[in-house]
Design a protein around this motif. Sequence first.
Motif, PDB file in Angstrom:
ATOM      1  N   GLN A 127      -2.801   6.887   4.241  1.00  0.00           N
ATOM      2  CA  GLN A 127      -4.020   5.222   3.412  1.00  0.00           C
ATOM      3  C   GLN A 127      -5.190   6.432   2.628  1.00  0.00           C
ATOM      4  N   ARG A 128      -5.817   7.435   4.009  1.00  0.00           N
ATOM      5  CA  ARG A 128      -6.057   8.352   3.434  1.00  0.00           C
ATOM      6  C   ARG A 128      -6.040   9.231   2.092  1.00  0.00           C
ATOM      7  N   GLU A 129      -4.310   9.729   1.982  1.00  0.00           N
ATOM      8  CA  GLU A 129      -3.650  10.205   0.433  1.00  0.00           C
ATOM      9  C   GLU A 129      -4.060   9.628  -0.071  1.00  0.00           C
ATOM     10  N   LEU A 130      -3.414   8.713  -0.071  1.00  0.00           N
ATOM     11  CA  LEU A 130      -3.172   7.245  -1.478  1.00  0.00           C
ATOM     12  C   LEU A 130      -4.807   7.385  -1.447  1.00  0.00           C
ATOM     13  N   LYS A 131      -5.355   7.548  -1.378  1.00  0.00           N
ATOM     14  CA  LYS A 131      -7.150   6.764  -1.447  1.00  0.00           C
ATOM     15  C   LYS A 131      -6.986   8.008  -2.497  1.00  0.00           C
ATOM     16  N   GLU A 132      -7.293   8.953  -2.277  1.00  0.00           N
ATOM     17  CA  GLU A 132      -7.020  10.793  -2.377  1.00  0.00           C
ATOM     18  C   GLU A 132      -7.040  10.690  -4.120  1.00  0.00           C
ATOM     19  N   THR A 133      -5.487  10.153  -3.887  1.00  0.00           N
ATOM     20  CA  THR A 133      -4.630  10.037  -5.010  1.00  0.00           C
ATOM     21  C   THR A 133      -5.120   9.523  -6.223  1.00  0.00           C
ATOM     22  N   GLY A 134      -5.768   8.608  -5.759  1.00  0.00           N
ATOM     23  CA  GLY A 134      -5.793   6.955  -6.671  1.00  0.00           C
ATOM     24  C   GLY A 134      -4.522   5.886  -7.267  1.00  0.00           C
ATOM     25  N   TYR A 135      -3.816   5.594  -5.877  1.00  0.00           N
ATOM     26  CA  TYR A 135      -2.475   5.271  -6.367  1.00  0.00           C
ATOM     27  C   TYR A 135      -2.111   4.247  -5.368  1.00  0.00           C
ATOM     28  N   THR A 136      -1.673   3.507  -5.855  1.00  0.00           N
ATOM     29  CA  THR A 136      -0.566   2.760  -4.114  1.00  0.00           C
ATOM     30  C   THR A 136       0.467   2.502  -4.971  1.00  0.00           C
ATOM     31  N   PRO A 137       1.708   3.185  -3.827  1.00  0.00           N
ATOM     32  CA  PRO A 137       2.862   3.209  -4.733  1.00  0.00           C
ATOM     33  C   PRO A 137       3.043   1.353  -4.747  1.00  0.00           C
ATOM     34  N   SER A 138       3.958   1.496  -6.141  1.00  0.00           N
ATOM     35  CA  SER A 138       5.279  -0.015  -6.240  1.00  0.00           C
ATOM     36  C   SER A 138       6.027   0.142  -5.832  1.00  0.00           C
ATOM     37  N   PRO A 139       6.402  -1.421  -5.505  1.00  0.00           N
ATOM     38  CA  PRO A 139       7.880  -1.666  -5.171  1.00  0.00           C
ATOM     39  C   PRO A 139       8.818  -0.555  -5.173  1.00  0.00           C
ATOM     40  N   PHE A 140      10.063   0.543  -4.486  1.00  0.00           N
ATOM     41  CA  PHE A 140      10.855   1.353  -5.122  1.00  0.00           C
ATOM     42  C   PHE A 140      10.635   2.525  -5.527  1.00  0.00           C
ATOM     43  N   ASP A 141       9.262   2.784  -5.707  1.00  0.00           N
ATOM     44  CA  ASP A 141       8.627   3.919  -6.116  1.00  0.00           C
ATOM     45  C   ASP A 141       9.226   5.162  -4.439  1.00  0.00           C
ATOM     46  N   ILE A 142       8.909   6.453  -4.761  1.00  0.00           N
ATOM     47  CA  ILE A 142       9.585   7.476  -4.267  1.00  0.00           C
ATOM     48  C   ILE A 142       8.703   8.017  -3.523  1.00  0.00           C
ATOM     49  N   VAL A 143       8.053   7.651  -2.193  1.00  0.00           N
ATOM     50  CA  VAL A 143       7.188   8.883  -1.619  1.00  0.00           C
ATOM     51  C   VAL A 143       7.831  10.694  -1.110  1.00  0.00           C
ATOM     52  N   LEU A 144       6.674  11.091  -1.278  1.00  0.00           N
ATOM     53  CA  LEU A 144       6.941  12.550  -1.066  1.00  0.00           C
ATOM     54  C   LEU A 144       6.106  12.767  -0.417  1.00  0.00           C
ATOM     55  N   LEU A 145       6.197  14.327   0.861  1.00  0.00           N
ATOM     56  CA  LEU A 145       5.037  14.461   1.643  1.00  0.00           C
ATOM     57  C   LEU A 145       5.519  15.876   1.798  1.00  0.00           C
ATOM     58  N   ARG A 146       4.229  16.830   1.144  1.00  0.00           N
ATOM     59  CA  ARG A 146       4.194  17.949   1.445  1.00  0.00           C
ATOM     60  C   ARG A 146       3.879  18.206   2.718  1.00  0.00           C
ATOM     61  N   VAL A 160       8.624   0.812  -0.355  1.00  0.00           N
ATOM     62  CA  VAL A 160       9.150   1.771  -0.850  1.00  0.00           C
ATOM     63  C   VAL A 160      10.068   1.752   0.274  1.00  0.00           C
ATOM     64  N   ARG A 161      11.229   1.794  -0.210  1.00  0.00           N
ATOM     65  CA  ARG A 161      12.633   2.210   0.415  1.00  0.00           C
ATOM     66  C   ARG A 161      13.238   4.018   0.378  1.00  0.00           C
ATOM     67  N   VAL A 162      12.548   4.892  -0.257  1.00  0.00           N
ATOM     68  CA  VAL A 162      12.922   5.714  -0.192  1.00  0.00           C
ATOM     69  C   VAL A 162      12.133   7.226   0.035  1.00  0.00           C
ATOM     70  N   ILE A 163      11.459   7.877   1.146  1.00  0.00           N
ATOM     71  CA  ILE A 163      10.622   8.320   1.305  1.00  0.00           C
ATOM     72  C   ILE A 163      11.480   9.969   1.891  1.00  0.00           C
ATOM     73  N   GLY A 164      10.652  10.879   0.804  1.00  0.00           N
ATOM     74  CA  GLY A 164      11.032  12.803   1.597  1.00  0.00           C
ATOM     75  C   GLY A 164       9.796  12.881   1.730  1.00  0.00           C
ATOM     76  N   THR A 165      10.799  14.216   2.615  1.00  0.00           N
ATOM     77  CA  THR A 165       9.784  15.260   2.937  1.00  0.00           C
ATOM     78  C   THR A 165      10.366  16.617   2.952  1.00  0.00           C
ATOM     79  N   ASP A 166       9.373  17.892   2.879  1.00  0.00           N
ATOM     80  CA  ASP A 166       9.994  18.755   1.528  1.00  0.00           C
ATOM     81  C   ASP A 166      10.134  19.631   4.061  1.00  0.00           C
ATOM     82  N   ALA A 167      10.991  18.773   4.770  1.00  0.00           N
ATOM     83  CA  ALA A 167      10.541  19.463   5.995  1.00  0.00           C
ATOM     84  C   ALA A 167      11.978  19.041   6.053  1.00  0.00           C
TER      85      ALA A 167
END
Length: 257
Positions: free
Chosen positions: A121-140, A172-179
């Motif tokens: 939630q903190r990271e989304l607030k800092e980006t100023g973006y709320t994912p819409s349904p089916f957006d892809i969230v990527l974790l760095r 969200v239905r797809v979550i990504g990570t660089d790990a």
Amino acid sequence: MHLIDLSTPIDASGWEPDPVTHEVVSAAEGARHMAREMREHFGMDFDPSALPGGELLSLDRLGLTSHTGTHVDAPSHYGTPEDGGRPADIDEMPLDWFVRPGVVLDISDAEVGTVGPDRLQRELKETGYTPSPFDIVLLRTGAARHAGTRRYFTDFVGLDGPAVEFLLDLGVRVIGTDAFSLDAPFTHMIGEYQATGDASVLWPAHLVGRRRPYCQIERLSHLDDLPSPHGFTVSVLPVRITGAGAGWARAVAWVDR
């Protein structure tokens, strides 16, 4: 459009828990191989010397798991669903899940282990973006810098169960990570379980998928090359392997110039 490659290569020279084997068959051996195949399967004799230089085409033989390199996990990877139904395999997933607007959340300063929904939630607030349904969230997480070494499998941060639930609640239905994994490292989880006896610390991110089907993209790279946390499209179409719990993918970000 500007394309940014977000994929980790499949490299037999790098360290893997399940080692990759890669045999390169030369063009000359490829000609001889073709002659043998023609004789065995079609009853036809062919002399490879008729080809220029006696060469035809090179071949590559690979031995690896479907979780090597950048790949997409399907619901069937997570085990038996709690409702007793049959989970979908990678060849059954809807393609439109995998070409969607993306957003990157930077959790690279977190300690080895997991972060929860408050951090997301903190990271989304800092980006100023709320994912819409089916957006892809990527974790760095920063783990990509260790790819090809043992540290890649032991030094990274994942998500706890409530963090995954939080993203799924957003649609969200797809979550990504660089790990290596969306969960904490195996060594961390098992060590915590042995110290506490609490089985809920074992693969919580994956096991959410037994209740709420979703896909993970694991082993991404170059997320820090994206010019902004959002405003791009992610394409991560998985290879169609019948009955498989995962498929390799060439992950690409499409960025407006």
